[in-house]
Design a protein around this motif. Structure first.
Motif, PDB file in Angstrom:
ATOM      1  N   LEU A 152      58.531  32.152  47.938  1.00 43.46           N
ATOM      2  CA  LEU A 152      58.773  32.626  49.298  1.00 43.46           C
ATOM      3  C   LEU A 152      58.823  34.147  49.368  1.00 43.46           C
ATOM      4  CD1 LEU A 152      61.482  30.079  50.541  1.00 43.46           C
ATOM      5  CD2 LEU A 152      59.046  30.119  51.094  1.00 43.46           C
ATOM      6  N   VAL A 153      59.531  34.756  48.433  1.00 44.40           N
ATOM      7  CA  VAL A 153      59.723  36.210  48.485  1.00 44.40           C
ATOM      8  C   VAL A 153      58.440  36.956  48.138  1.00 44.40           C
ATOM      9  CG1 VAL A 153      60.961  38.147  47.439  1.00 44.40           C
ATOM     10  CG2 VAL A 153      62.188  36.049  48.017  1.00 44.40           C
ATOM     11  N   LEU A 154      57.692  36.441  47.145  1.00 44.82           N
ATOM     12  CA  LEU A 154      56.520  37.166  46.654  1.00 44.82           C
ATOM     13  C   LEU A 154      55.203  36.596  47.163  1.00 44.82           C
ATOM     14  CD1 LEU A 154      57.726  37.481  42.971  1.00 44.82           C
ATOM     15  CD2 LEU A 154      57.776  39.262  44.701  1.00 44.82           C
ATOM     16  N   GLY A 155      55.176  35.302  47.472  1.00 40.70           N
ATOM     17  CA  GLY A 155      53.927  34.680  47.906  1.00 40.70           C
ATOM     18  C   GLY A 155      53.581  34.972  49.346  1.00 40.70           C
ATOM     19  N   ILE A 156      54.614  34.981  50.242  1.00 45.78           N
ATOM     20  CA  ILE A 156      54.397  35.289  51.654  1.00 45.78           C
ATOM     21  C   ILE A 156      54.346  36.804  51.816  1.00 45.78           C
ATOM     22  CG2 ILE A 156      55.344  35.078  53.978  1.00 45.78           C
ATOM     23  CD1 ILE A 156      56.659  32.494  53.104  1.00 45.78           C
ATOM     24  N   ASN A 157      53.274  37.271  52.448  1.00 47.44           N
ATOM     25  CA  ASN A 157      53.064  38.725  52.565  1.00 47.44           C
ATOM     26  C   ASN A 157      53.148  39.353  51.181  1.00 47.44           C
ATOM     27  OD1 ASN A 157      52.624  41.251  53.646  1.00 47.44           O
ATOM     28  ND2 ASN A 157      54.760  41.554  54.261  1.00 47.44           N
ATOM     29  N   GLY A 158      52.221  38.936  50.316  1.00 48.15           N
ATOM     30  CA  GLY A 158      52.237  39.218  48.885  1.00 48.15           C
ATOM     31  C   GLY A 158      52.715  40.598  48.504  1.00 48.15           C
ATOM     32  N   SER A 159      53.455  40.645  47.414  1.00 45.44           N
ATOM     33  CA  SER A 159      54.019  41.911  46.968  1.00 45.44           C
ATOM     34  C   SER A 159      53.018  42.743  46.184  1.00 45.44           C
ATOM     35  CB  SER A 159      55.250  41.648  46.085  1.00 45.44           C
ATOM     36  OG  SER A 159      54.871  40.982  44.897  1.00 45.44           O
ATOM     37  N   ARG A 160      51.843  42.181  45.922  1.00 45.25           N
ATOM     38  CA  ARG A 160      50.828  42.918  45.171  1.00 45.25           C
ATOM     39  C   ARG A 160      49.511  42.906  45.927  1.00 45.25           C
ATOM     40  NH1 ARG A 160      51.049  43.861  39.326  1.00 45.25           N
ATOM     41  NH2 ARG A 160      53.190  43.607  38.655  1.00 45.25           N
ATOM     42  N   ILE A 161      48.771  43.974  45.793  1.00 47.71           N
ATOM     43  CA  ILE A 161      47.433  44.075  46.350  1.00 47.71           C
ATOM     44  C   ILE A 161      46.535  44.722  45.301  1.00 47.71           C
ATOM     45  CG2 ILE A 161      48.177  44.239  48.750  1.00 47.71           C
ATOM     46  CD1 ILE A 161      47.756  47.286  48.520  1.00 47.71           C
ATOM     47  N   VAL A 162      45.236  44.525  45.472  1.00 47.67           N
ATOM     48  CA  VAL A 162      44.288  45.226  44.611  1.00 47.67           C
ATOM     49  C   VAL A 162      44.124  46.632  45.155  1.00 47.67           C
ATOM     50  CG1 VAL A 162      41.959  45.272  43.686  1.00 47.67           C
ATOM     51  CG2 VAL A 162      43.126  43.087  44.009  1.00 47.67           C
ATOM     52  N   SER A 163      44.609  47.603  44.421  1.00 49.98           N
ATOM     53  CA  SER A 163      44.664  48.980  44.900  1.00 49.98           C
ATOM     54  C   SER A 163      43.329  49.682  44.688  1.00 49.98           C
ATOM     55  CB  SER A 163      45.778  49.746  44.173  1.00 49.98           C
ATOM     56  OG  SER A 163      45.743  51.110  44.532  1.00 49.98           O
ATOM     57  N   LEU A 164      42.905  50.390  45.743  1.00 48.18           N
ATOM     58  CA  LEU A 164      41.702  51.224  45.647  1.00 48.18           C
ATOM     59  C   LEU A 164      42.056  52.701  45.557  1.00 48.18           C
ATOM     60  CD1 LEU A 164      39.494  49.458  48.356  1.00 48.18           C
ATOM     61  CD2 LEU A 164      39.507  49.066  45.893  1.00 48.18           C
ATOM     62  N   ASP A 165      43.364  53.001  45.632  1.00 50.13           N
ATOM     63  CA  ASP A 165      43.825  54.388  45.627  1.00 50.13           C
ATOM     64  C   ASP A 165      44.018  54.888  44.198  1.00 50.13           C
ATOM     65  OD1 ASP A 165      44.665  56.823  46.545  1.00 50.13           O
ATOM     66  OD2 ASP A 165      46.757  56.202  46.772  1.00 50.13           O
ATOM     67  N   THR A 166      43.036  54.682  43.378  1.00 52.36           N
ATOM     68  CA  THR A 166      43.106  55.086  41.978  1.00 52.36           C
ATOM     69  C   THR A 166      41.706  55.023  41.392  1.00 52.36           C
ATOM     70  OG1 THR A 166      44.004  54.546  39.797  1.00 52.36           O
ATOM     71  CG2 THR A 166      43.664  52.716  41.291  1.00 52.36           C
ATOM     72  N   ARG A 167      41.513  55.676  40.288  1.00 52.59           N
ATOM     73  CA  ARG A 167      40.194  55.649  39.643  1.00 52.59           C
ATOM     74  C   ARG A 167      39.923  54.302  39.002  1.00 52.59           C
ATOM     75  NH1 ARG A 167      41.153  58.806  34.021  1.00 52.59           N
ATOM     76  NH2 ARG A 167      43.387  58.487  33.811  1.00 52.59           N
ATOM     77  N   TYR A 168      40.965  53.442  38.924  1.00 52.96           N
ATOM     78  CA  TYR A 168      40.804  52.106  38.383  1.00 52.96           C
ATOM     79  C   TYR A 168      41.077  51.085  39.485  1.00 52.96           C
ATOM     80  CZ  TYR A 168      41.021  54.441  33.864  1.00 52.96           C
ATOM     81  OH  TYR A 168      40.792  55.264  32.795  1.00 52.96           O
ATOM     82  N   TYR A 169      40.378  49.953  39.424  1.00 52.62           N
ATOM     83  CA  TYR A 169      40.529  48.872  40.394  1.00 52.62           C
ATOM     84  C   TYR A 169      41.615  47.945  39.867  1.00 52.62           C
ATOM     85  CZ  TYR A 169      38.754  45.571  43.903  1.00 52.62           C
ATOM     86  OH  TYR A 169      38.615  44.741  44.990  1.00 52.62           O
ATOM     87  N   LEU A 170      42.896  48.221  40.255  1.00 52.32           N
ATOM     88  CA  LEU A 170      44.036  47.578  39.621  1.00 52.32           C
ATOM     89  C   LEU A 170      44.822  46.731  40.601  1.00 52.32           C
ATOM     90  CD1 LEU A 170      45.358  50.616  37.551  1.00 52.32           C
ATOM     91  CD2 LEU A 170      43.906  48.746  36.745  1.00 52.32           C
ATOM     92  N   CYS A 171      45.502  45.710  40.028  1.00 57.21           N
ATOM     93  CA  CYS A 171      46.407  44.864  40.801  1.00 57.21           C
ATOM     94  C   CYS A 171      47.793  45.502  40.734  1.00 57.21           C
ATOM     95  CB  CYS A 171      46.422  43.450  40.218  1.00 57.21           C
ATOM     96  SG  CYS A 171      47.533  42.311  41.050  1.00 57.21           S
ATOM     97  N   LEU A 172      48.154  46.248  41.770  1.00 56.68           N
ATOM     98  CA  LEU A 172      49.399  47.004  41.781  1.00 56.68           C
ATOM     99  C   LEU A 172      50.372  46.404  42.784  1.00 56.68           C
ATOM    100  CD1 LEU A 172      48.018  50.656  41.698  1.00 56.68           C
ATOM    101  CD2 LEU A 172      48.880  49.309  39.792  1.00 56.68           C
ATOM    102  N   GLY A 173      51.663  46.614  42.532  1.00 56.74           N
ATOM    103  CA  GLY A 173      52.698  46.075  43.396  1.00 56.74           C
ATOM    104  C   GLY A 173      53.145  47.073  44.449  1.00 56.74           C
TER     105      GLY A 173
END
Length: 328
Positions: free
Chosen positions: A165-186
């Motif tokens: 519930l806490v992390l799955g709804i409105n997920g706490s992580r996204i794939v970040s494009l604000d970096t030179r690497y394509y990372l799964c950041l929280g």
């Protein structure tokens, strides 16, 4: 070399920014290699040892059935905590997240889920040991097999629901494009502080319980030594410090493997963190938690003589079975 003009002093100021960048990249590369080596080693040891310990636990009769249930819960959570890292390894070795947004959220839920289950299972096992030592005569009636199973099942269900519930709804992580690497950041939001608070409360509770266990065990050892001395007129036996040593090892392991994660959660919202630096710091703290999985095997299994003998017997039986199969 970077050159800038300072209007206040009317002089040219130079800064070796290129050298700083090269030094930072070298440090990041060294840390990345260290994380990869530790991650592969920890996963290998945990996947090898934890299933073996689960099988061995069923063969030992000298351990209380209730304690075996709590040990199995801890071992299974440590095993699951390593299996989900298959998702993280793809990112770690590929240099970017290749599995999309959905699995990025799945990775977030499973990472917090199994890490939480591991520390909560350790807390329950600590409570079980505290009751067994502080109330040895009442322990069989307080902690029955049925109650221990209900405690473990309700714990796994509660932690799973909360993390989903806490992390799955409105997920706490996204794939970040604000970096030179394509990372799964929280995200750095209230969820970090929630898990930080829960981790601190549980770890402090474990420390307090083990301090009480050490005090009770030492008090009982002194009483037994005094009774022996009064009964036979000879000097009392040396107090057994094995339990104290075990407690020191347990608490020391918690400090080494868990405190960096707690510090990282507390500092997650600091603005000076660059995305890739925060990613490396997160991976390093998670690898330390992975190491806790195989360290628990050493602490709770291999330091126990009966369990060591059961492991040797089990491996011997498997070896003989393989020999007979290949010979025939």
């Amino acid at each position: 070399m970077e050159t800038t003009w300072s209007p206040d002093e009317g002089i040219i100021v130079t800064s070796n920014s290129t050298g700083d960048i090269i030094e930072n990249e070298h440090t990041s590369t060294t840390l990345l290699i260290l994380v990869k080596v530790l991650a592969v080693l920890a996963i290998f040891l945990c996947v090898l040892l934890n299933p073996l310990m689960l099988v061995t636990l069923r063969r030992v009769t000298s351990i209380q059935p209730t304690t075996k249930i709590f040990m199995a819960s801890l071992t299974l959570s440590d095993l699951c905590n390593n299996l989900y890292w298959i998702l993280a390894l793809t990112e770690l070795f590929a240099g970017s997240w290749l599995l999309g947004d959905f699995f990025c959220v799945v990775y977030s839920v499973t990472s917090y889920l199994f890490v939480s289950l591991s520390i909560v299972s350790l807390f329950i096992l600590t409570v079980d040991r505290y009751i067994a030592i502080s109330r040895p005569l009442q322990y069989p009636s307080i902690m029955t097999v049925f109650r221990s199973k209900i405690i473990v099942l309700s714990t796994w269900a509660t932690v799973s629901i909360i993390c989903s519930l806490v992390l799955g709804i409105n997920g706490s992580r996204i794939v970040s494009l604000d970096t030179r690497y394509y990372l799964c950041l929280g995200h750095n939001d209230w969820r970090n502080y929630l898990f930080f608070l829960l981790a601190v409360v549980i770890i402090l509770s474990i420390f307090i319980l083990y301090a009480r266990i050490a005090w009770i065990a030492r008090k009982q050892a002194r009483r037994i030594a005094a009774e022996n001395q009064a009964g036979n007129g000879q000097g009392g036996r040396r107090i057994n410090t094995r339990s104290t040593t075990t407690i020191i090892i347990i608490t020391g392991t918690l400090i080494i493997t868990w405190i960096p994660t707690v510090v990282k959660l507390a500092m997650a919202s600091q603005s000076q963190w660059e995305p890739y630096d925060f990613y490396l710091a997160s991976m390093f703290t998670q690898v330390l938690l992975l190491c806790n999985g195989w360290l628990n095997v050493i602490i709770y299994y291999l330091r126990n003589r009966d369990l060591r003998q059961a492991v040797c017997s089990l491996l011997s039986d498997w070896h003989q079975s393989l020999q007979q199969r290949f010979l025939h």
